[in-house]
Design an enzyme around this catalytic site. Structure first.
Site, mmCIF file in Angstrom:
data_model
loop_
_atom_site.group_PDB
_atom_site.id
_atom_site.type_symbol
_atom_site.label_atom_id
_atom_site.label_comp_id
_atom_site.label_asym_id
_atom_site.label_seq_id
_atom_site.Cartn_x
_atom_site.Cartn_y
_atom_site.Cartn_z
ATOM 1 N N PHE A 140 2.713 -4.344 -2.230
ATOM 2 C CA PHE A 140 3.597 -3.188 -2.374
ATOM 3 C C PHE A 140 4.930 -3.506 -1.725
ATOM 4 O O PHE A 140 5.006 -3.762 -0.522
ATOM 5 C CB PHE A 140 3.035 -1.908 -1.744
ATOM 6 C CG PHE A 140 3.961 -0.743 -1.996
ATOM 7 C CD1 PHE A 140 3.898 -0.028 -3.180
ATOM 8 C CD2 PHE A 140 4.940 -0.388 -1.068
ATOM 9 C CE1 PHE A 140 4.782 1.015 -3.442
ATOM 10 C CE2 PHE A 140 5.831 0.655 -1.332
ATOM 11 C CZ PHE A 140 5.743 1.356 -2.517
ATOM 12 N N ASP A 225 7.774 -9.338 4.061
ATOM 13 C CA ASP A 225 8.098 -7.912 4.015
ATOM 14 C C ASP A 225 7.366 -7.238 5.174
ATOM 15 O O ASP A 225 6.173 -6.950 5.078
ATOM 16 C CB ASP A 225 7.665 -7.327 2.665
ATOM 17 C CG ASP A 225 7.980 -5.836 2.549
ATOM 18 O OD1 ASP A 225 8.306 -5.219 3.587
ATOM 19 O OD2 ASP A 225 7.877 -5.298 1.429
ATOM 20 N N LYS A 255 11.795 1.224 7.197
ATOM 21 C CA LYS A 255 10.988 2.280 7.819
ATOM 22 C C LYS A 255 11.343 2.589 9.281
ATOM 23 O O LYS A 255 12.325 3.274 9.522
ATOM 24 C CB LYS A 255 9.506 1.967 7.643
ATOM 25 C CG LYS A 255 9.104 2.048 6.163
ATOM 26 C CD LYS A 255 7.636 2.293 5.904
ATOM 27 C CE LYS A 255 7.430 2.735 4.470
ATOM 28 N NZ LYS A 255 6.838 1.738 3.586
HETATM 29 C C1 LIG Z 1 7.377 1.414 2.232
HETATM 30 C C2 LIG Z 1 7.451 -0.001 1.875
HETATM 31 C C3 LIG Z 1 8.480 -0.499 1.063
HETATM 32 C C4 LIG Z 1 9.482 0.384 0.367
HETATM 33 O O1 LIG Z 1 10.294 1.099 1.245
HETATM 34 P P1 LIG Z 1 11.124 2.352 0.703
HETATM 35 O O2 LIG Z 1 11.959 2.760 1.881
HETATM 36 O O3 LIG Z 1 10.125 3.392 0.304
HETATM 37 O O4 LIG Z 1 11.932 1.877 -0.451
HETATM 38 C C5 LIG Z 1 8.520 -1.858 0.831
HETATM 39 N N1 LIG Z 1 7.618 -2.685 1.365
HETATM 40 C C6 LIG Z 1 6.623 -2.244 2.160
HETATM 41 C C7 LIG Z 1 5.662 -3.216 2.739
HETATM 42 C C8 LIG Z 1 6.491 -0.890 2.423
HETATM 43 O O5 LIG Z 1 5.469 -0.453 3.167
#
Ligand SMILES: *Cc1c(COP(=O)(O)O)cnc(C)c1O
Length: 403
Positions: A140, A225, A255
């Site tokens: 994700f 990520d 985040k």
């Molecule tokens: C939440 C998340 C995203 C996307 O972040 P947004 O601020 O919602 O665009 C990307 N990668 C990971 C691992 C996430 O948990």
């Protein structure tokens, strides 16, 4: 207005792109929130890990308000007196040369992909138009068209084609598959050190070490990520630290960088990579604005000063131990690191949603991820007492046999 009035408003005027629990939150403090009728809940979702500092942290609030009164937006056409400081502080704290700020997580991932492609053409001399990026299954990384192009979740793609080309997908936690996917055109490997949305999937020890080594051996960039796993969520500053020599070439953050107040994201990398981005190559109107920068600076400061990483480690362990004492016919697996914890339920449990609804009634807010996993990701400043309180409710719900 009553709870149902708010729900009605949303259902009528708001796109139905989420399926929220019917709790209308109107106030928050630390790990706690209150609904519009005054009922108190312990927030165990923590804004999908964006609320690591808890709700409305006093010091971040003070920094935000003070900055708001002074200057909020300049655009990158000019410089501002916060962004340079944030860039220096974040680079020095995390061991990178340069920072590129964005707003949402997805934008930061897109930024990493663009930087990797450009690096591939300029530095690795990949033939124009041929750059490949390897991603892993069950990932994700956000919701843009390019990012969903390498999702393995059918729903994320269906109806949104045509997709962006240039991605290969291999199984997560499988180094041989990764090796086989690398060609002379591979510019990057992108993955989450722990798959959070994917159901709190922790790879085998040493996997990230091997990924990083594979990248070095093949002149490929390792893109991690850590939007969700970073900044202490998993009990270390970054989840990649669980493996030796696994430092990524590009670290993607989001985040919790915004302290629960504001969308702040970005990527960190070394100079020889970041220098491929020149004036006009990439940008964002709001990315790196002084308000965002001041808030991110305060969030990093609080993270260190209040020892949130250490607390995440300790409380995560405590949370996990307590979960393991629950005797429930529905629990199949309990896993995670630090305060990123997943409880996977059995197939005959009927799914995690129902349990989350029952937990909300008891005053514990959490959310299912996929159909069978309940995710617990409370603020990193949670205490034993608060965990005990939550655990009595979790136990009560999970031990019910009449679900
Ligand atoms: C939440 C998340 C995203 C996307 O972040 P947004 O601020 O919602 O665009 C990307 N990668 C990971 C691992 C996430 O948990």
């Amino acid at each position: 207005m009553k709870t149902n009035d708010f729900i009605q408003l949303e259902d009528t005027y708001l796109a139905h792109n989420y399926h929220p629990l019917d709790v209308v939150i109107s106030r928050g403090k630390g790990v706690w929130v209150w609904d519009s009728e005054g009922k108190k809940y312990l927030d165990c979702l923590g804004g999908y890990s964006a609320l690591s500092h808890g709700h409305v942290h006093k010091k971040i609030l003070a920094a935000a308000v003070s900055q708001m009164k002074r200057l909020t937006l300049t655009g990158r056409a000019f410089r501002n007196d916060q962004l340079g400081l944030l860039s220096k502080e974040i680079c020095q704290a995390f061991g990178y040369d340069m920072f590129l700020p964005m707003n949402s997580g997805a934008e930061a991932v897109e930024t990493a992909l663009k930087v990797a492609r450009k690096w591939g053409y300029e530095k690795k001399k990949v033939e124009n138009g041929k750059a490949e990026i390897v991603a892993v299954s069950n990932n994700f990384h956000g919701r843009t068209i390019t990012i969903i192009s390498f999702s393995t979740e059918k729903q994320y793609q269906e109806g949104f084609t045509p997709l962006t080309a240039g991605f290969r997908i291999v199984p997560f936690d499988n180094i041989d598959a990764l090796k086989k996917a690398i060609t002379k055109n591979t510019v990057a490997i992108l993955l989450e050190p722990i798959q959070a949305e994917g159901g709190i999937i922790v790879p085998k020890n040493g996997y990230l070490t091997k990924v990083a080594q594979l990248c070095r051996d093949n002149n490929v960039l390792f893109l991690a990520d850590e939007i969700q796993t970073g900044l202490g969520r998993t009990g270390k500053l970054f989840a990649y630290e669980y493996d030796e020599n696994a430092k990524p070439d590009i670290l993607i953050l989001g985040k919790a960088l915004g302290g629960g107040f504001y969308p702040v994201s970005g990527i960190l990398t070394k100079k020889s990579v970041m220098e491929v981005i020149r004036w006009g190559d990439h940008g964002s109107t709001f990315g790196g604005n002084p308000l965002a920068a001041a808030i991110a600076r305060a969030s990093l400061k609080v993270l260190i000063e209040e020892k949130l990483v250490e607390n995440s480690q300790k409380m995560g362990q405590y949370f996990m131990e307590k979960l393991k004492t629950i005797h429930s016919p529905w629990i199949k697996d309990i896993r995670g690191k630090g305060l990123l914890i997943g409880v996977e339920l059995t197939e005959n449990s009927g799914g995690a949603r129902k349990f989350c609804e029952l937990l909300a009634k008891e005053g514990v807010l959490c959310k299912e991820t996929h159909d069978f996993v309940i995710r617990f990701a409370p603020a990193l400043l949670i205490t034993k007492k608060e965990i005990d309180w939550a655990m009595s409710k979790i136990k009560k719900v999970l031990e019910r046999s009449d679900i």
